[in-house]
Design a protein around this motif. Structure first.
Motif, PDB file in Angstrom:
ATOM      1  N   VAL A 166     -27.793   6.736  37.816  1.00 24.87           N
ATOM      2  CA  VAL A 166     -27.072   5.346  37.862  1.00 24.87           C
ATOM      3  C   VAL A 166     -25.751   5.349  37.983  1.00 24.87           C
ATOM      4  O   VAL A 166     -25.017   5.942  37.239  1.00 24.87           O
ATOM      5  CB  VAL A 166     -27.508   4.530  36.498  1.00 24.87           C
ATOM      6  CG1 VAL A 166     -26.937   3.066  36.470  1.00 24.87           C
ATOM      7  CG2 VAL A 166     -29.004   4.280  36.275  1.00 24.87           C
ATOM      8  N   THR A 167     -25.165   4.581  39.313  1.00 24.17           N
ATOM      9  CA  THR A 167     -23.982   4.718  39.268  1.00 24.17           C
ATOM     10  C   THR A 167     -23.588   3.260  38.953  1.00 24.17           C
ATOM     11  O   THR A 167     -24.028   2.059  39.596  1.00 24.17           O
ATOM     12  CB  THR A 167     -23.594   4.830  40.789  1.00 24.17           C
ATOM     13  OG1 THR A 167     -23.989   6.304  41.584  1.00 24.17           O
ATOM     14  CG2 THR A 167     -22.146   4.883  41.445  1.00 24.17           C
ATOM     15  N   PRO A 168     -22.498   3.204  38.149  1.00 22.44           N
ATOM     16  CA  PRO A 168     -22.085   1.897  37.550  1.00 22.44           C
ATOM     17  C   PRO A 168     -21.634   0.829  38.721  1.00 22.44           C
ATOM     18  O   PRO A 168     -20.835   1.215  39.530  1.00 22.44           O
ATOM     19  CB  PRO A 168     -21.176   2.284  36.574  1.00 22.44           C
ATOM     20  CG  PRO A 168     -21.370   3.402  36.324  1.00 22.44           C
ATOM     21  CD  PRO A 168     -21.864   4.144  37.415  1.00 22.44           C
ATOM     22  N   THR A 169     -22.282  -0.289  38.734  1.00 22.03           N
ATOM     23  CA  THR A 169     -21.523  -1.290  39.799  1.00 22.03           C
ATOM     24  C   THR A 169     -21.047  -2.462  38.998  1.00 22.03           C
ATOM     25  O   THR A 169     -20.361  -3.622  39.724  1.00 22.03           O
ATOM     26  CB  THR A 169     -22.818  -1.857  40.659  1.00 22.03           C
ATOM     27  OG1 THR A 169     -23.703  -2.594  39.696  1.00 22.03           O
ATOM     28  CG2 THR A 169     -23.382  -0.870  41.597  1.00 22.03           C
ATOM     29  N   TRP A 170     -21.083  -2.396  37.555  1.00 27.14           N
ATOM     30  CA  TRP A 170     -20.444  -3.575  36.902  1.00 27.14           C
ATOM     31  C   TRP A 170     -20.749  -2.963  35.437  1.00 27.14           C
ATOM     32  O   TRP A 170     -21.585  -2.253  34.944  1.00 27.14           O
ATOM     33  CB  TRP A 170     -21.501  -4.804  36.690  1.00 27.14           C
ATOM     34  CG  TRP A 170     -20.891  -5.803  36.068  1.00 27.14           C
ATOM     35  CD1 TRP A 170     -20.112  -7.033  36.329  1.00 27.14           C
ATOM     36  CD2 TRP A 170     -21.096  -6.131  34.602  1.00 27.14           C
ATOM     37  NE1 TRP A 170     -20.004  -7.782  35.150  1.00 27.14           N
ATOM     38  CE2 TRP A 170     -20.371  -7.464  34.216  1.00 27.14           C
ATOM     39  CE3 TRP A 170     -21.862  -5.399  33.764  1.00 27.14           C
ATOM     40  CZ2 TRP A 170     -20.558  -7.852  32.984  1.00 27.14           C
ATOM     41  CZ3 TRP A 170     -21.867  -6.074  32.451  1.00 27.14           C
ATOM     42  CH2 TRP A 170     -21.236  -7.091  32.183  1.00 27.14           C
ATOM     43  N   VAL A 171     -19.533  -3.407  34.823  1.00 27.34           N
ATOM     44  CA  VAL A 171     -18.965  -2.524  33.456  1.00 27.34           C
ATOM     45  C   VAL A 171     -18.415  -3.758  32.502  1.00 27.34           C
ATOM     46  O   VAL A 171     -17.785  -4.345  33.011  1.00 27.34           O
ATOM     47  CB  VAL A 171     -18.818  -1.382  33.344  1.00 27.34           C
ATOM     48  CG1 VAL A 171     -19.483  -0.073  34.023  1.00 27.34           C
ATOM     49  CG2 VAL A 171     -17.158  -1.255  33.757  1.00 27.34           C
ATOM     50  N   LYS A 172     -18.860  -3.541  31.211  1.00 29.66           N
ATOM     51  CA  LYS A 172     -18.066  -4.544  30.321  1.00 29.66           C
ATOM     52  C   LYS A 172     -18.102  -3.630  28.966  1.00 29.66           C
ATOM     53  O   LYS A 172     -19.125  -3.216  28.583  1.00 29.66           O
ATOM     54  CB  LYS A 172     -18.696  -5.823  30.032  1.00 29.66           C
ATOM     55  CG  LYS A 172     -17.882  -6.674  28.938  1.00 29.66           C
ATOM     56  CD  LYS A 172     -17.983  -8.099  29.095  1.00 29.66           C
ATOM     57  CE  LYS A 172     -17.270  -8.947  28.294  1.00 29.66           C
ATOM     58  NZ  LYS A 172     -16.927 -10.112  28.420  1.00 29.66           N
TER      59      LYS A 172
ATOM     60  N   ARG B  47     -24.427  -1.769  34.652  1.00 22.81           N
ATOM     61  CA  ARG B  47     -25.230  -2.426  35.738  1.00 22.81           C
ATOM     62  C   ARG B  47     -25.390  -1.239  36.795  1.00 22.81           C
ATOM     63  O   ARG B  47     -24.093  -0.981  37.229  1.00 22.81           O
ATOM     64  CB  ARG B  47     -25.161  -3.722  36.073  1.00 22.81           C
ATOM     65  CG  ARG B  47     -25.413  -4.800  34.768  1.00 22.81           C
ATOM     66  CD  ARG B  47     -25.360  -6.205  35.363  1.00 22.81           C
ATOM     67  NE  ARG B  47     -24.836  -7.333  34.171  1.00 22.81           N
ATOM     68  CZ  ARG B  47     -24.389  -8.302  34.325  1.00 22.81           C
ATOM     69  NH1 ARG B  47     -23.983  -8.942  35.456  1.00 22.81           N
ATOM     70  NH2 ARG B  47     -24.242  -8.998  33.394  1.00 22.81           N
ATOM     71  N   GLY B  48     -26.476  -0.875  37.446  1.00 25.65           N
ATOM     72  CA  GLY B  48     -26.333  -0.330  38.523  1.00 25.65           C
ATOM     73  C   GLY B  48     -27.574  -0.353  39.192  1.00 25.65           C
ATOM     74  O   GLY B  48     -28.579  -0.949  38.655  1.00 25.65           O
ATOM     75  N   ARG B  49     -27.806   0.650  40.005  1.00 30.78           N
ATOM     76  CA  ARG B  49     -29.247   0.993  40.736  1.00 30.78           C
ATOM     77  C   ARG B  49     -29.802   2.411  40.473  1.00 30.78           C
ATOM     78  O   ARG B  49     -28.915   3.221  40.252  1.00 30.78           O
ATOM     79  CB  ARG B  49     -28.945   0.710  42.404  1.00 30.78           C
ATOM     80  CG  ARG B  49     -28.764  -0.722  42.668  1.00 30.78           C
ATOM     81  CD  ARG B  49     -28.394  -0.790  44.129  1.00 30.78           C
ATOM     82  NE  ARG B  49     -29.748  -0.606  44.985  1.00 30.78           N
ATOM     83  CZ  ARG B  49     -30.756  -1.094  45.036  1.00 30.78           C
ATOM     84  NH1 ARG B  49     -30.779  -2.578  44.610  1.00 30.78           N
ATOM     85  NH2 ARG B  49     -31.960  -0.694  45.947  1.00 30.78           N
ATOM     86  N   ALA B  50     -30.855   2.600  40.026  1.00 31.16           N
ATOM     87  CA  ALA B  50     -31.324   3.643  39.703  1.00 31.16           C
ATOM     88  C   ALA B  50     -31.620   4.735  41.075  1.00 31.16           C
ATOM     89  O   ALA B  50     -32.397   3.756  41.787  1.00 31.16           O
ATOM     90  CB  ALA B  50     -32.642   3.416  38.792  1.00 31.16           C
ATOM     91  N   GLU B  51     -31.396   5.678  41.070  1.00 30.40           N
ATOM     92  CA  GLU B  51     -31.831   6.722  42.096  1.00 30.40           C
ATOM     93  C   GLU B  51     -32.706   7.772  41.405  1.00 30.40           C
ATOM     94  O   GLU B  51     -32.295   8.114  40.402  1.00 30.40           O
ATOM     95  CB  GLU B  51     -30.631   7.063  42.888  1.00 30.40           C
ATOM     96  CG  GLU B  51     -29.691   6.300  43.795  1.00 30.40           C
ATOM     97  CD  GLU B  51     -28.662   6.873  44.176  1.00 30.40           C
ATOM     98  OE1 GLU B  51     -28.547   7.950  44.605  1.00 30.40           O
ATOM     99  OE2 GLU B  51     -27.614   6.167  44.475  1.00 30.40           O
ATOM    100  N   LEU B  52     -33.934   7.861  41.905  1.00 32.94           N
ATOM    101  CA  LEU B  52     -34.874   8.881  41.391  1.00 32.94           C
ATOM    102  C   LEU B  52     -34.708  10.097  42.155  1.00 32.94           C
ATOM    103  O   LEU B  52     -34.922  10.293  43.359  1.00 32.94           O
ATOM    104  CB  LEU B  52     -36.230   8.236  41.333  1.00 32.94           C
ATOM    105  CG  LEU B  52     -36.510   6.803  40.701  1.00 32.94           C
ATOM    106  CD1 LEU B  52     -37.803   6.325  40.727  1.00 32.94           C
ATOM    107  CD2 LEU B  52     -35.782   6.750  39.356  1.00 32.94           C
TER     108      LEU B  52
ATOM    109  N   ASN C  98     -38.057  -1.917  42.077  1.00 30.54           N
ATOM    110  CA  ASN C  98     -37.057  -2.686  41.667  1.00 30.54           C
ATOM    111  C   ASN C  98     -36.104  -1.982  41.012  1.00 30.54           C
ATOM    112  O   ASN C  98     -36.007  -1.402  39.860  1.00 30.54           O
ATOM    113  CB  ASN C  98     -37.017  -3.860  40.977  1.00 30.54           C
ATOM    114  CG  ASN C  98     -35.990  -4.672  40.725  1.00 30.54           C
ATOM    115  OD1 ASN C  98     -35.083  -4.277  41.019  1.00 30.54           O
ATOM    116  ND2 ASN C  98     -36.245  -5.850  40.255  1.00 30.54           N
ATOM    117  N   PRO C  99     -35.095  -0.948  41.628  1.00 30.17           N
ATOM    118  CA  PRO C  99     -34.194  -0.161  41.026  1.00 30.17           C
ATOM    119  C   PRO C  99     -33.062  -0.843  40.258  1.00 30.17           C
ATOM    120  O   PRO C  99     -32.231   0.044  39.683  1.00 30.17           O
ATOM    121  CB  PRO C  99     -33.596   0.702  42.308  1.00 30.17           C
ATOM    122  CG  PRO C  99     -33.538  -0.306  43.330  1.00 30.17           C
ATOM    123  CD  PRO C  99     -34.864  -1.206  43.216  1.00 30.17           C
ATOM    124  N   ALA C 100     -32.978  -2.045  40.367  1.00 34.42           N
ATOM    125  CA  ALA C 100     -31.893  -2.769  39.303  1.00 34.42           C
ATOM    126  C   ALA C 100     -32.089  -2.405  37.840  1.00 34.42           C
ATOM    127  O   ALA C 100     -33.076  -2.696  37.423  1.00 34.42           O
ATOM    128  CB  ALA C 100     -31.724  -4.097  39.764  1.00 34.42           C
TER     129      ALA C 100
END
Length: 163
Positions: free
Chosen positions: A134-140, A86-91, A66-68
């Protein structure tokens, strides 16, 4: 969240200050389904957050499953300053020591002699490492002056609507 909004938030001076810090907290879901949150060094390359870890780290099977992920970069002073990502982890398995690992450890307070010894130990211990990108897909960004947590914003709105 749209990419231009993410870029605008990440390019703010406070975000850039936070992205220059040495530690983030990486949250992910472990293989047993329970949450984990671990402190880990990182670097910001202008578009991605790069973390490095050992090839036998327990987080790797979980991230493959689960790369989330969610990251928190914050300060200790009051009022706190917080960057949530938030983002997805690429290994990416890398032979030797990734440059990002040495960069992320560059802000630790070490004498030059300690740094030489530390780097020699690292190079003798790791024949390879894993880059977690991790490429950000959501930030605050929360600074408690111009931006607040959404729950606090909601309470303020409710208070302001009372007679």
């Amino acid at each position: 969240m749209h990419a231009t909004e993410i870029a605008e938030i990440l390019n703010r001076p406070l975000s850039q200050e936070l992205l220059a810090r040495e530690l983030t907290r990486l949250a992910y879901v472990a293989k047993d389904g329970t949450p984990r949150n671990v402190p880990i060094g990182f670097t910001w390359n202008g578009s991605q957050i790069v973390l490095c870890t050992t090839t036998n780290a327990p987080k790797l099977p979980a991230l493959r499953h689960n790369p989330a992920v969610a990251l928190t970069i914050d300060t200790e002073a009051f009022p706190p300053q917080i960057l949530l990502v938030r983002g997805r982890a690429e290994l990416d398995v890398v032979d030797g020591i990734p440059d990002e690992y040495l960069q992320s450890s560059g802000t630790y307070k070490m004498t030059p002699e300690q740094r030489v010894h530390w780097e020699a130990e690292v190079r003798s211990l790791y024949s390879s490492m894993v880059r977690i990108v991790v490429t950000p897909t959501w930030v605050k960004l929360i600074d408690f002056e111009t931006t607040l947590p959404s729950a606090v914003e909601e309470l303020i709105q409710q208070r302001d609507q009372r007679p």
